[in-house]
Design a protein around this motif. Structure first.
Motif, PDB file in Angstrom:
ATOM      1  N   ASN A   1     -13.153 -30.460   3.519  1.00 21.74           N
ATOM      2  CA  ASN A   1     -13.662 -29.096   3.591  1.00 21.74           C
ATOM      3  C   ASN A   1     -12.878 -28.376   4.685  1.00 21.74           C
ATOM      4  O   ASN A   1     -11.989 -28.956   5.292  1.00 21.74           O
ATOM      5  CB  ASN A   1     -15.163 -29.108   3.896  1.00 21.74           C
ATOM      6  N   VAL A   2     -13.261 -27.115   4.927  1.00 23.56           N
ATOM      7  CA  VAL A   2     -12.634 -26.392   6.020  1.00 23.56           C
ATOM      8  C   VAL A   2     -13.476 -26.615   7.268  1.00 23.56           C
ATOM      9  O   VAL A   2     -14.709 -26.542   7.200  1.00 23.56           O
ATOM     10  CB  VAL A   2     -12.551 -24.885   5.719  1.00 23.56           C
ATOM     11  N   MET A   3     -12.852 -26.898   8.389  1.00 22.45           N
ATOM     12  CA  MET A   3     -13.588 -26.985   9.654  1.00 22.45           C
ATOM     13  C   MET A   3     -13.114 -25.885  10.604  1.00 22.45           C
ATOM     14  O   MET A   3     -12.020 -25.354  10.459  1.00 22.45           O
ATOM     15  CB  MET A   3     -13.431 -28.355  10.320  1.00 22.45           C
ATOM     16  N   ASP A   4     -13.946 -25.569  11.582  1.00 26.02           N
ATOM     17  CA  ASP A   4     -13.672 -24.497  12.543  1.00 26.02           C
ATOM     18  C   ASP A   4     -13.455 -23.165  11.819  1.00 26.02           C
ATOM     19  O   ASP A   4     -13.636 -23.081  10.622  1.00 26.02           O
ATOM     20  CB  ASP A   4     -12.467 -24.841  13.431  1.00 26.02           C
ATOM     21  N   ARG A   5     -13.079 -22.140  12.570  1.00 26.88           N
ATOM     22  CA  ARG A   5     -12.889 -20.866  11.900  1.00 26.88           C
ATOM     23  C   ARG A   5     -11.690 -20.119  12.473  1.00 26.88           C
ATOM     24  O   ARG A   5     -11.113 -20.538  13.475  1.00 26.88           O
ATOM     25  CB  ARG A   5     -14.163 -20.015  11.963  1.00 26.88           C
TER      26      ARG A   5
ATOM     27  N   PHE B   1     -20.256 -30.598   7.986  1.00 25.72           N
ATOM     28  CA  PHE B   1     -19.417 -30.540   9.181  1.00 25.72           C
ATOM     29  C   PHE B   1     -18.698 -29.187   9.254  1.00 25.72           C
ATOM     30  O   PHE B   1     -18.607 -28.568  10.316  1.00 25.72           O
ATOM     31  CB  PHE B   1     -18.405 -31.691   9.137  1.00 25.72           C
ATOM     32  N   GLY B   2     -18.230 -28.724   8.098  1.00 24.96           N
ATOM     33  CA  GLY B   2     -17.574 -27.415   8.030  1.00 24.96           C
ATOM     34  C   GLY B   2     -18.512 -26.310   8.484  1.00 24.96           C
ATOM     35  O   GLY B   2     -18.112 -25.393   9.200  1.00 24.96           O
ATOM     36  N   VAL B   3     -19.783 -26.396   8.095  1.00 24.03           N
ATOM     37  CA  VAL B   3     -20.771 -25.395   8.497  1.00 24.03           C
ATOM     38  C   VAL B   3     -21.020 -25.488  10.004  1.00 24.03           C
ATOM     39  O   VAL B   3     -21.005 -24.494  10.729  1.00 24.03           O
ATOM     40  CB  VAL B   3     -22.088 -25.578   7.709  1.00 24.03           C
TER      41      VAL B   3
ATOM     42  N   THR C   1     -19.173 -26.511  12.346  1.00 25.20           N
ATOM     43  CA  THR C   1     -18.051 -26.111  13.202  1.00 25.20           C
ATOM     44  C   THR C   1     -17.690 -24.637  13.036  1.00 25.20           C
ATOM     45  O   THR C   1     -16.870 -24.119  13.775  1.00 25.20           O
ATOM     46  CB  THR C   1     -16.793 -26.962  12.919  1.00 25.20           C
ATOM     47  N   PHE C   2     -18.292 -23.968  12.069  1.00 24.52           N
ATOM     48  CA  PHE C   2     -17.985 -22.546  11.848  1.00 24.52           C
ATOM     49  C   PHE C   2     -18.636 -21.669  12.909  1.00 24.52           C
ATOM     50  O   PHE C   2     -18.053 -20.692  13.361  1.00 24.52           O
ATOM     51  CB  PHE C   2     -18.472 -22.125  10.460  1.00 24.52           C
ATOM     52  N   TYR C   3     -19.848 -21.999  13.281  1.00 26.15           N
ATOM     53  CA  TYR C   3     -20.648 -21.111  14.129  1.00 26.15           C
ATOM     54  C   TYR C   3     -20.480 -21.452  15.607  1.00 26.15           C
ATOM     55  O   TYR C   3     -20.599 -22.612  15.999  1.00 26.15           O
ATOM     56  CB  TYR C   3     -22.124 -21.203  13.728  1.00 26.15           C
ATOM     57  N   SER C   4     -20.248 -20.417  16.429  1.00 28.56           N
ATOM     58  CA  SER C   4     -20.006 -20.685  17.855  1.00 28.56           C
ATOM     59  C   SER C   4     -21.200 -21.296  18.560  1.00 28.56           C
ATOM     60  O   SER C   4     -21.029 -21.982  19.555  1.00 28.56           O
ATOM     61  CB  SER C   4     -19.656 -19.413  18.623  1.00 28.56           C
ATOM     62  N   TYR C   5     -22.416 -21.011  18.087  1.00 30.82           N
ATOM     63  CA  TYR C   5     -23.581 -21.509  18.816  1.00 30.82           C
ATOM     64  C   TYR C   5     -23.986 -22.911  18.385  1.00 30.82           C
ATOM     65  O   TYR C   5     -24.943 -23.470  18.893  1.00 30.82           O
ATOM     66  CB  TYR C   5     -24.770 -20.538  18.671  1.00 30.82           C
ATOM     67  N   LEU C   6     -23.269 -23.456  17.428  1.00 27.40           N
ATOM     68  CA  LEU C   6     -23.539 -24.839  17.043  1.00 27.40           C
ATOM     69  C   LEU C   6     -22.429 -25.707  17.620  1.00 27.40           C
ATOM     70  O   LEU C   6     -21.291 -25.277  17.726  1.00 27.40           O
ATOM     71  CB  LEU C   6     -23.569 -24.982  15.515  1.00 27.40           C
TER      72      LEU C   6
ATOM     73  N   ILE D   1     -25.431 -31.279  17.874  1.00 26.12           N
ATOM     74  CA  ILE D   1     -25.787 -31.939  16.621  1.00 26.12           C
ATOM     75  C   ILE D   1     -25.151 -33.330  16.603  1.00 26.12           C
ATOM     76  O   ILE D   1     -23.945 -33.462  16.393  1.00 26.12           O
ATOM     77  CB  ILE D   1     -25.307 -31.129  15.400  1.00 26.12           C
TER      78      ILE D   1
ATOM     79  N   VAL E   1     -20.874 -29.869  17.694  1.00 20.28           N
ATOM     80  CA  VAL E   1     -20.971 -31.265  17.268  1.00 20.28           C
ATOM     81  C   VAL E   1     -20.579 -32.187  18.419  1.00 20.28           C
ATOM     82  O   VAL E   1     -20.466 -33.385  18.259  1.00 20.28           O
ATOM     83  CB  VAL E   1     -20.094 -31.557  16.024  1.00 20.28           C
TER      84      VAL E   1
ATOM     85  N   ALA F   1     -25.975 -17.953  13.980  1.00 21.67           N
ATOM     86  CA  ALA F   1     -25.613 -18.935  14.993  1.00 21.67           C
ATOM     87  C   ALA F   1     -24.309 -18.584  15.696  1.00 21.67           C
ATOM     88  O   ALA F   1     -23.514 -19.453  16.011  1.00 21.67           O
ATOM     89  CB  ALA F   1     -25.534 -20.325  14.359  1.00 21.67           C
ATOM     90  N   GLY F   2     -24.118 -17.291  15.939  1.00 23.05           N
ATOM     91  CA  GLY F   2     -22.927 -16.911  16.687  1.00 23.05           C
ATOM     92  C   GLY F   2     -21.726 -16.722  15.794  1.00 23.05           C
ATOM     93  O   GLY F   2     -20.791 -17.522  15.838  1.00 23.05           O
ATOM     94  N   ALA F   3     -21.746 -15.709  14.958  1.00 18.45           N
ATOM     95  CA  ALA F   3     -20.593 -15.376  14.125  1.00 18.45           C
ATOM     96  C   ALA F   3     -20.709 -13.905  13.765  1.00 18.45           C
ATOM     97  O   ALA F   3     -21.538 -13.524  12.957  1.00 18.45           O
ATOM     98  CB  ALA F   3     -20.553 -16.234  12.863  1.00 18.45           C
TER      99      ALA F   3
ATOM    100  N   ILE G   1     -28.763 -24.518   8.345  1.00 16.91           N
ATOM    101  CA  ILE G   1     -28.495 -23.901   9.651  1.00 16.91           C
ATOM    102  C   ILE G   1     -29.778 -23.862  10.481  1.00 16.91           C
ATOM    103  O   ILE G   1     -29.764 -24.100  11.693  1.00 16.91           O
ATOM    104  CB  ILE G   1     -27.872 -22.498   9.471  1.00 16.91           C
TER     105      ILE G   1
ATOM    106  N   THR H   1     -19.043 -16.170  25.449  1.00 20.60           N
ATOM    107  CA  THR H   1     -19.670 -15.616  24.264  1.00 20.60           C
ATOM    108  C   THR H   1     -19.207 -14.184  24.087  1.00 20.60           C
ATOM    109  O   THR H   1     -18.717 -13.563  25.038  1.00 20.60           O
ATOM    110  CB  THR H   1     -21.209 -15.676  24.363  1.00 20.60           C
TER     111      THR H   1
ATOM    112  N   ARG I   1     -20.780 -21.776   5.346  1.00 23.29           N
ATOM    113  CA  ARG I   1     -19.902 -21.125   6.302  1.00 23.29           C
ATOM    114  C   ARG I   1     -19.959 -19.621   6.019  1.00 23.29           C
ATOM    115  O   ARG I   1     -20.007 -19.217   4.867  1.00 23.29           O
ATOM    116  CB  ARG I   1     -18.453 -21.628   6.121  1.00 23.29           C
TER     117      ARG I   1
ATOM    118  N   HIS J   1     -30.352 -25.573  14.139  1.00 25.94           N
ATOM    119  CA  HIS J   1     -30.977 -24.925  15.300  1.00 25.94           C
ATOM    120  C   HIS J   1     -32.072 -25.815  15.865  1.00 25.94           C
ATOM    121  O   HIS J   1     -32.175 -26.009  17.078  1.00 25.94           O
ATOM    122  CB  HIS J   1     -31.597 -23.582  14.902  1.00 25.94           C
TER     123      HIS J   1
END
Ligand SMILES: Cc1cc2nc3c(=O)[nH]c(=O)nc-3n(C[C@H](O)[C@H](O)[C@H](O)COP(=O)(O)O)c2cc1C
Ligand code: SF4
Ligand code: SF4
Ligand code: SF4
Ligand code: SF4
Ligand code: FES
Ligand code: FES
Lengths: 148, 354, 406
Positions: free
Chosen positions: B167-171, A52-54, A56-61, A32, A63, C158-160, A19, A113, C177, A23
């Motif tokens: 894997n899992v994407m998005d949340r 990719f999963g990581v 796409t999890f965080y709003s501030y990142l 990214i 792709v 990172a925004g979570a 992560i 946000t 995640r 950044h």
């Protein structure tokens, strides 16, 4: 522009530092790129699917390619009651884009946000994480003009 | 140290570290699950297996909660039933409910539990955004409009196959199962082993090869050994009207000691040739450019005679043997013996080397 | 008139938070020195005796939490939760910007108590400037020798919002995640990289130097008996003085609003106040004479939480605000467990429907059912708390819903 290989290499020794690498990549590219994500997966020894999963999890990142300046409108309850919706509408009108889009000149990306922790002067907009306080719709043109 | 607890009024004794789900099952309770899989790491995420410990504020997921001394557990209290019903309704609210044409019809956890708890429809139906993944690969259908996000496929791909393709994407509500950059399986490290289909509790993942050929309840399951290679995996032929209409696997180590249900692409998907009209059922001999049917004796005699002739005319090293991974080690041993002892050449090779 | 009582923020704007020497001049790092002169067991006892309870929301006794950490493993971690995701909260930022060295000292005290040499600060991605400040502060403290062998690394989120949950935070530091883990095992036994880990809030750590310097009895004597000390509050919404205050924990909510806060903005009447951030309950005016401490807030069905105080005047539309909050949770659910992943989405949908004048009594019943199940069956605190704004407003402001139904 720093090469993503070098950026990733500089974070590689931090355990779990993918992560942090993201950044650092975003600081240069504002998103990214696919190749950088693949390289990060390799460097941190995780599958590309996981990297990719990581990402796409965080709003501030992101792709997906974004503009030079990322404008974020805070819409959490304190900013909401202070008139965030009106400011957002003005931002959309001035930029000619909707939330999630980037202006055609590649300059601005508009995002929403949740609270950015500056609620002493709501509503708050951030541009590349720099907070702007107590924003009123009529201030929008002046604010945008500062970012070339 | 053993642990004593009460489950649905029955006292049970279990070893320390036992999860509640096992203790409950020991007490005869039937605990419904989606994400729990005894062969995979725990997730504790579907919340279908919740039970009620007396005196606790919240329900607990029995698959990830260790049994504690003196616990008093109810597995079907009104709160438990309410929670399970709501979980099912929340799943149904975004589910493409097409049981009539679904490959999983009859052995689907979602269907079974809705039946068990009398959930006919969902109170929470609202917006549905389709997550169906049009994937051009020839083997696996990925219909995420039926996915319940149990992540068993992800864990099976990581932990059983080691391909780590998905894997899992998005949340949140938008989270879904995806390969890197949400591409097609063929562009990912996927090896099409189908372990993900095997563990999927619903019809989100299914075999394109078996599609439409027979529903689980219509098929007879015949245990056999895969003929593709010497590993000897156990597989289950799905037989309908005396025809093989699919291959599944049995995960019980007693029946499937070699592979415990895991298969490779060939074993799981490479069976549709069985009923092919192009399949050879008797030896053929080519004469004047045309094939004609022959008996095994005639064909073998002809082959032996030709081999002998070549050896006499050009020497043993003008012959080579290429054997198959589909025969056993013992048969391969005999094949090289034939080549070395009877023919006198070391020209032996095997397709598994390629 | 009730006064502020500044402990953590006494020297706010008078010292440079990055400089250990500034902090030492006003008595800093004496607590760590004292701690290191004690046996770790006695130190934990001292912290227990002070009655210090977590300032991150759950209110767990800090010394007690430390006492669960097993002694034998070589590697253990001290993790500071600076995710501060609750909307309306910025007190951890203020503590860092005014008194960062106290946080570092507090972490080092904890490190000594549990036998850990490595700390991490997980700072939310919204505060890149705080990350810089902390890195400088750590560099300066290390240089001055004040931290001794104890190292601290800063990691940025990172925004979570969910990464404020301690196990999701740990997952995030590990580069994953931010999905909460099921508990047990608790972080104290199996935390960061599966090693014993203490996770505490910024404010919790920052109290420690003062407890050690002035003694546990001193701290236990401030504010409410069962939740002693001070609390930094942030006032937002329709309030005259939208800023932060540090008050003793027996301070009344009414005084927060009408004394320090200067009253509702424009002299309007108060409709509701939400304490503890967006996951907190809406409190009606008749409950204002409640002290802000953890247990008093719980007793009225609310929570002190992060110490955010969001004031709404008589003109505010409660349903609209709750609708906005429902959208927050839908956006922030990690998506792991069914009740929260699907429940937050459906709550938002139903709230939108009611807010737009299309809701029915049946929708309210469905909301109540969803809320019950989410609270009881969700995997982590996010899903368990997400319905609180809905249920608390259905209790105290039901008419606001009813008048919007078709
Ligand atoms: C959804 C969720 C978000 C949370 N966010 C925060 C946070 O931003 N900061 C924090 O200190 N604790 C937060 N917590 C509480 C932490 O899980 C944990 O209890 C806390 O960091 C422990 O520190 P304390 O005992 O010092 O309060 C959150 C919990 C949940 C369930
Ligand atoms: S997955 Fe199950 S519930 Fe869904 S359509 Fe198929 S059989 Fe029916
Ligand atoms: S077929 Fe095998 S390799 Fe491909 S995604 Fe499924 S489990 Fe992974
Ligand atoms: S595809 Fe099947 S196994 Fe995978 S998460 Fe969805 S329901 Fe579970
Ligand atoms: S309650 Fe919500 S945030 Fe917590 S684990 Fe479940 S889905 Fe994730
Ligand atoms: S609510 Fe907008 S900055 Fe906090
Ligand atoms: S089976 Fe226990 S949570 Fe899914």
């Amino acid at each position: 522009m720093a090469n993503y290989m070098d950026i990733i290499a500089s974070c590689k020794d931090k355990p779990g530092g993918i992560i942090e690498a993201y950044h650092a990549i975003q600081k240069e590219y504002n998103y990214i790129p696919q190749e950088a994500l693949k390289e990060a997966a390799r460097a941190f020894k995780v599958s590309e699917a996981q990297a990719f999963g990581v990402a796409t999890f965080y709003s501030y990142l992101s792709v997906e390619k974004r503009g030079k300046y990322i404008i974020r409108m805070c819409e959490s309850a304190p900013c909401h009651v202070a008139g965030a919706d009106e400011v957002l509408k003005t931002l959309e009108a001035h930029l000619g884009i909707k939330v999630g889009e980037t202006t055609s000149d590649g300059k601005f990306t508009l995002e929403l946000t949740e609270c950015v922790g500056q609620c002493q002067a709501t509503p708050v907009v951030t541009i590349n994480s720099e907070p702007i306080f107590g924003v009123k719709p009529e201030m929008v043109p002046e604010i945008l003009a500062k970012f070339k | 140290m053993d642990i004593k607890l009460t489950i649905d009024g029955k006292e049970v004794v279990v070893p320390q570290g036992t999860m509640l789900i096992d203790a409950c099952r020991q007490a005869g309770a039937d605990i419904p699950t989606f994400c729990f899989d005894p062969d995979l790491k725990l997730a504790g995420s579907c919340r279908m297996c919740v039970v009620q410990p007396k005196g606790w504020r919240n329900l607990v997921a029995s698959c990830v909660t260790p049994a504690q001394n003196g616990m008093v557990i109810e597995t079907e209290s009104p709160d438990v039933i309410e929670a399970r019903k709501v979980v099912l309704e929340l799943m149904l609210a975004r589910h493409k409910l097409t049981c009539h044409t679904c490959e999983k019809d009859g052995e689907c956890n979602l269907q079974d539990y809705c039946y068990r708890y009398g959930v006919t429809e969902s109170r929470f139906v609202g917006k549905v955004h389709s997550l169906f993944k049009d994937d051009s690969n020839p083997f696996i259908e990925r219909d995420y409009d039926k996915c319940v996000m149990c992540t068993r496929c992800v864990r099976a791909c990581d932990e059983i196959t080691g391909a780590r393709a998905i894997n899992v994407m998005d949340r949140g509500h938008h989270a879904k199962i995806a390969t890197s950059f949400d591409g097609e399986l063929a562009d990912s490290p996927c090896v099409f082993c189908g372990q993900c289909i095997m563990v999927c509790p619903v019809g989100a993942l299914s075999s394109k090869i078996a599609a439409g050929k027979g529903k689980p309840a219509q098929n007879e399951k015949v245990l056999t050994t895969c003929t593709y290679c010497g590993t000897g995996c156990t597989l289950e032929l799905n037989v309908k009207n005396d025809k093989v209409v699919g291959v599944t696997s049995n995960r019980d180590p007693e029946w499937s000691p070699v592979n415990r249900g895991a298969l490779c692409v060939k074993g799981r998907f490479g069976w549709d040739f069985i009923n092919s009209p192009e399949r050879l059922t008797t030896p053929l001999i080519k004469e004047n450019g045309e094939f004609r049917e022959a008996s095994w004796d005639e064909a073998l005699n002809l082959a032996a005679q030709k081999i002998k002739g070549i050896k006499e005319g050009y020497g043993p090293d003008s012959l080579a043997m290429f054997s198959s991974a589909r025969i056993t080690n013992e048969e391969n041993y005999l094949a090289q013996k034939l080549m070395r002892a009877a023919i006198g050449s070391n020209n032996v090779d095997h397709c598994a080397r390629l | 008139m009730a006064q502020e009582y500044r402990v953590l923020l006494e020297y706010a704007d008078k010292i440079n938070p990055e400089k250990a020497s500034d902090y030492i001049k006003v008595g800093g790092y004496k607590g760590l020195e004292k701690a290191r002169s004690m046996n770790p067991k006695d130190l934990i006892e001292e912290v227990k005796k002070s009655g210090l309870r977590g300032r991150g929301g759950a209110g767990f006794n800090a010394g007690m939490k430390w006492s669960f950490v097993p002694q034998y493993p070589e590697t253990k971690y001290v993790v500071c939760n600076l995710d501060e995701g609750e909307p309306g909260t910025y007190k951890d930022r203020i503590i860092c910007q005014k008194n960062a060295q106290a946080l570092l000292e507090g972490m080092a005290i904890c490190g000594y108590a549990i036998g850990s040499k490595q700390g991490y600060i997980y700072c939310r991605g919204e505060y890149p400037f705080v990350v810089e400040l902390l890195k400088n502060a750590i560099g300066n403290a290390k240089e001055s020798g004040a931290l001794g062998e104890f190292d601290i690394e800063v990691r940025m989120g990172a925004g979570a919002y969910v990464c404020g949950e301690e196990t999701a935070l740990i997952e995030s530091i590990e580069g994953h995640r931010g999905e909460p883990r099921f508990k047990p095992p608790f972080p104290g036994v199996e935390g960061l990289w599966r090693m014993p880990t203490v996770v505490n809030n910024v404010e919790t750590f920052a109290c420690l130097p003062y407890i050690l310097t002035n003694g546990a009895e001193w701290f236990a004597g401030i504010g409410a008996k069962s939740y002693p000390g001070t609390k930094v509050l942030t006032l937002t919404g329709d309030i005259e003085n939208a800023t932060y205050f540090e008050v003793p924990t027996d301070y009344l909510l009414r005084d927060v609003i009408y004394e320090l806060g200067g009253g509702v903005k424009g002299g309007k009447k108060l409709k509701a106040v939400q304490v503890g951030g967006t996951s907190g309950a809406f409190i009606p005016p008749q409950n204002l004479d409640t002290p802000i401490d953890f247990d008093s807030m719980s007793a009225i069905g609310a929570a002190l939480g992060s110490g955010a105080v969001f004031v709404m005047d008589e003109t505010r539309d409660i349903v609209d605000i709750v609708n906005r909050i429902a959208k927050f949770f839908e956006h922030e659910s990690c998506g792991q467990c069914t009740p929260c992943r699907e429940g937050t989405f459906r709550c938002k949908e139903i709230m939108e429907k009611i807010n737009n004048g299309r809701g029915s009594l049946q929708d309210i019943e469905n909301l109540k059912l969803l809320a019950r199940v989410m609270m009881k069956a969700s995997l982590c605190g996010l899903g368990q708390a997400a319905p609180i704004p809905i249920t608390s407003t259905l209790t105290h402001f039901e008419y606001e819903y009813l008048r919007k139904l078709v």
